[in-house]
Enzyme design. Sequence first.
Site, PDB file in Angstrom:
ATOM      1  N   LYS A   1      95.358 -81.940  39.398  1.00 12.44           N
ATOM      2  CA  LYS A   1      96.409 -82.447  38.510  1.00 12.44           C
ATOM      3  C   LYS A   1      97.000 -83.733  39.090  1.00 12.44           C
ATOM      4  CE  LYS A   1     100.927 -81.473  36.477  1.00 12.44           C
ATOM      5  NZ  LYS A   1     102.116 -80.613  36.400  1.00 12.44           N
TER       6      LYS A   1
ATOM      7  N   ASN B   1     114.147 -79.506  40.367  1.00  9.43           N
ATOM      8  CA  ASN B   1     112.952 -78.812  39.892  1.00  9.43           C
ATOM      9  C   ASN B   1     111.977 -78.623  41.063  1.00  9.43           C
ATOM     10  OD1 ASN B   1     110.326 -78.364  38.878  1.00  9.43           O
ATOM     11  ND2 ASN B   1     110.928 -79.138  36.873  1.00  9.43           N
TER      12      ASN B   1
ATOM     13  N   PHE C   1     103.436 -75.937  35.963  1.00 10.88           N
ATOM     14  CA  PHE C   1     104.707 -75.482  35.419  1.00 10.88           C
ATOM     15  C   PHE C   1     104.877 -76.035  34.010  1.00 10.88           C
ATOM     16  CE2 PHE C   1     107.541 -79.269  35.546  1.00 10.88           C
ATOM     17  CZ  PHE C   1     106.725 -80.141  36.259  1.00 10.88           C
TER      18      PHE C   1
ATOM     19  N   ASP D   1     102.225 -77.109  31.123  1.00  4.48           N
ATOM     20  CA  ASP D   1     100.867 -77.249  31.663  1.00  4.48           C
ATOM     21  C   ASP D   1      99.837 -76.322  31.012  1.00  4.48           C
ATOM     22  OD1 ASP D   1     101.507 -79.313  33.325  1.00  4.48           O
ATOM     23  OD2 ASP D   1     101.675 -78.111  35.141  1.00  4.48           O
TER      24      ASP D   1
ATOM     25  N   THR E   1     115.821 -84.200  42.551  1.00  6.15           N
ATOM     26  CA  THR E   1     115.427 -83.260  41.505  1.00  6.15           C
ATOM     27  C   THR E   1     115.824 -81.849  41.896  1.00  6.15           C
ATOM     28  OG1 THR E   1     113.582 -82.339  40.242  1.00  6.15           O
ATOM     29  CG2 THR E   1     113.081 -83.038  42.477  1.00  6.15           C
TER      30      THR E   1
ATOM     31  N   ASP F   1     112.307 -88.698  35.374  1.00  6.36           N
ATOM     32  CA  ASP F   1     112.569 -88.007  34.126  1.00  6.36           C
ATOM     33  C   ASP F   1     111.243 -87.987  33.397  1.00  6.36           C
ATOM     34  OD1 ASP F   1     114.760 -86.679  32.701  1.00  6.36           O
ATOM     35  OD2 ASP F   1     114.180 -88.009  31.076  1.00  6.36           O
TER      36      ASP F   1
ATOM     37  N   HIS G   1     100.789 -87.799  34.803  1.00  6.55           N
ATOM     38  CA  HIS G   1     101.799 -88.812  34.506  1.00  6.55           C
ATOM     39  C   HIS G   1     102.650 -89.091  35.744  1.00  6.55           C
ATOM     40  CE1 HIS G   1     103.122 -84.780  33.962  1.00  6.55           C
ATOM     41  NE2 HIS G   1     104.367 -85.064  33.672  1.00  6.55           N
ATOM     42  N   ARG G   2     103.001 -88.009  36.480  1.00  7.05           N
ATOM     43  CA  ARG G   2     103.836 -88.169  37.677  1.00  7.05           C
ATOM     44  C   ARG G   2     103.066 -88.933  38.747  1.00  7.05           C
ATOM     45  NH1 ARG G   2     105.340 -83.593  37.405  1.00  7.05           N
ATOM     46  NH2 ARG G   2     107.152 -84.159  36.182  1.00  7.05           N
TER      47      ARG G   2
ATOM     48  N   GLU H   1     125.393 -85.741  34.488  1.00  5.19           N
ATOM     49  CA  GLU H   1     124.931 -85.359  33.161  1.00  5.19           C
ATOM     50  C   GLU H   1     123.797 -86.305  32.736  1.00  5.19           C
ATOM     51  OE1 GLU H   1     126.656 -84.825  28.666  1.00  5.19           O
ATOM     52  OE2 GLU H   1     128.037 -85.407  30.259  1.00  5.19           O
TER      53      GLU H   1
HETATM   54  P1  ITT Z   1     115.283 -82.565  37.233  1.00  7.63           P
HETATM   55  O1  ITT Z   1     115.997 -83.272  36.114  1.00  7.63           O
HETATM   56  O2  ITT Z   1     116.210 -81.875  38.191  1.00  7.63           O
HETATM   57  O3  ITT Z   1     114.280 -83.430  37.941  1.00  7.63           O
HETATM   58  P2  ITT Z   1     114.078 -81.041  35.056  1.00  7.63           P
HETATM   59  O4  ITT Z   1     113.083 -79.913  35.005  1.00  7.63           O
HETATM   60  O5  ITT Z   1     115.342 -80.884  34.274  1.00  7.63           O
HETATM   61  O6  ITT Z   1     114.405 -81.352  36.597  1.00  7.63           O
HETATM   62  P3  ITT Z   1     113.382 -83.279  33.359  1.00  7.63           P
HETATM   63  O7  ITT Z   1     114.766 -83.434  32.840  1.00  7.63           O
HETATM   64  O8  ITT Z   1     112.614 -84.520  33.768  1.00  7.63           O
HETATM   65  O9  ITT Z   1     113.319 -82.345  34.647  1.00  7.63           O
HETATM   66  O10 ITT Z   1     112.552 -82.459  32.285  1.00  7.63           O
HETATM   67  C1  ITT Z   1     111.190 -82.464  32.374  1.00  7.63           C
HETATM   68  C2  ITT Z   1     110.622 -81.306  31.558  1.00  7.63           C
HETATM   69  O11 ITT Z   1     109.396 -81.778  30.936  1.00  7.63           O
HETATM   70  C3  ITT Z   1     110.213 -80.159  32.469  1.00  7.63           C
HETATM   71  O12 ITT Z   1     111.236 -79.206  32.598  1.00  7.63           O
HETATM   72  C4  ITT Z   1     108.991 -79.614  31.742  1.00  7.63           C
HETATM   73  O13 ITT Z   1     109.382 -78.750  30.694  1.00  7.63           O
HETATM   74  C5  ITT Z   1     108.361 -80.873  31.152  1.00  7.63           C
HETATM   75  N1  ITT Z   1     107.420 -81.468  32.121  1.00  7.63           N
HETATM   76  C6  ITT Z   1     107.592 -82.594  32.860  1.00  7.63           C
HETATM   77  N2  ITT Z   1     106.546 -82.801  33.681  1.00  7.63           N
HETATM   78  C7  ITT Z   1     105.706 -81.783  33.471  1.00  7.63           C
HETATM   79  C8  ITT Z   1     104.464 -81.419  34.029  1.00  7.63           C
HETATM   80  O14 ITT Z   1     103.907 -82.122  34.998  1.00  7.63           O
HETATM   81  N3  ITT Z   1     103.887 -80.306  33.585  1.00  7.63           N
HETATM   82  C9  ITT Z   1     104.449 -79.560  32.611  1.00  7.63           C
HETATM   83  N4  ITT Z   1     105.619 -79.808  32.054  1.00  7.63           N
HETATM   84  C10 ITT Z   1     106.256 -80.928  32.465  1.00  7.63           C
END
Ligand code: ITT
Length: 199
Positions: free
Chosen positions: A171, A10, A148, A151, A8, A70, A176-177, A41
């Site tokens: 949290k 993120n 983030f 949230d 990731t 995801d 979900h995670r 992609e």
């Molecule tokens: P990676 O693909 O590199 O892991 P990303 O941020 O692009 O990072 P995703 O494609 O899975 O990740 O998009 C998930 C989005 O959904 C994330 O950017 C948030 O906007 C939202 N999201 C997912 N989990 C969340 C959480 O625990 N709290 C708040 N928002 C969340």
Amino acid sequence: MSYIVAATGNQHKLEEYARLLADQDIEVKSLNDYPNYPEPEENGSSFKENASIKAAAASKYCAVPAFADDSGLEVEALDGRPGIYSSRYAPTDAERIAKLLKELEGKENRRARFVCVIAIAFNGEVIETFEGEVTGTILLEPRGENGFGYDPVFQPDGFDKSFAELTGEEKNRISHRANAYAKALEFIEDELAVLGGGF
Ligand code: ITT
């Protein structure tokens, strides 16, 4: 010591995973350890497909087991949007939240759920996927500074606080995670010994 790569970009997800994996005898590398990693992609049409794309690509490039998630927010009144487009819904977290609140203006049904699919891969092949969810409602305005993404406007069922008002530990007990991770953990522990890994 076994290694696994958390695929990731993120930082917030990484922090949540570091906490979730803290008690395990597994060293978690991240894509920061692979500065030239060419991100694939995310062109799948489901959380599962996108998680699989990310995990498979990282496990191939890094030559160790990898996992990716995801995730996103599905809002009932928006027919499940933003869903897999949650990170692409608008350019910044603040704009994403503003857009969501605008779309929900005047709508009575504010039910929503966060979904997370974790894929685990080795040698470019996805071995297993695990799905977790948490249900709740979208608040009328943002509350709290933690976490983030969406949230600050997501209040999980059974709580009178937003995800951003909960601590990271709180949290991580219900998210979900965390739910997807709990299903994946047993598998990771059993399989890593078999798959090997390491630098
Ligand atoms: P990676 O693909 O590199 O892991 P990303 O941020 O692009 O990072 P995703 O494609 O899975 O990740 O998009 C998930 C989005 O959904 C994330 O950017 C948030 O906007 C939202 N999201 C997912 N989990 C969340 C959480 O625990 N709290 C708040 N928002 C969340």
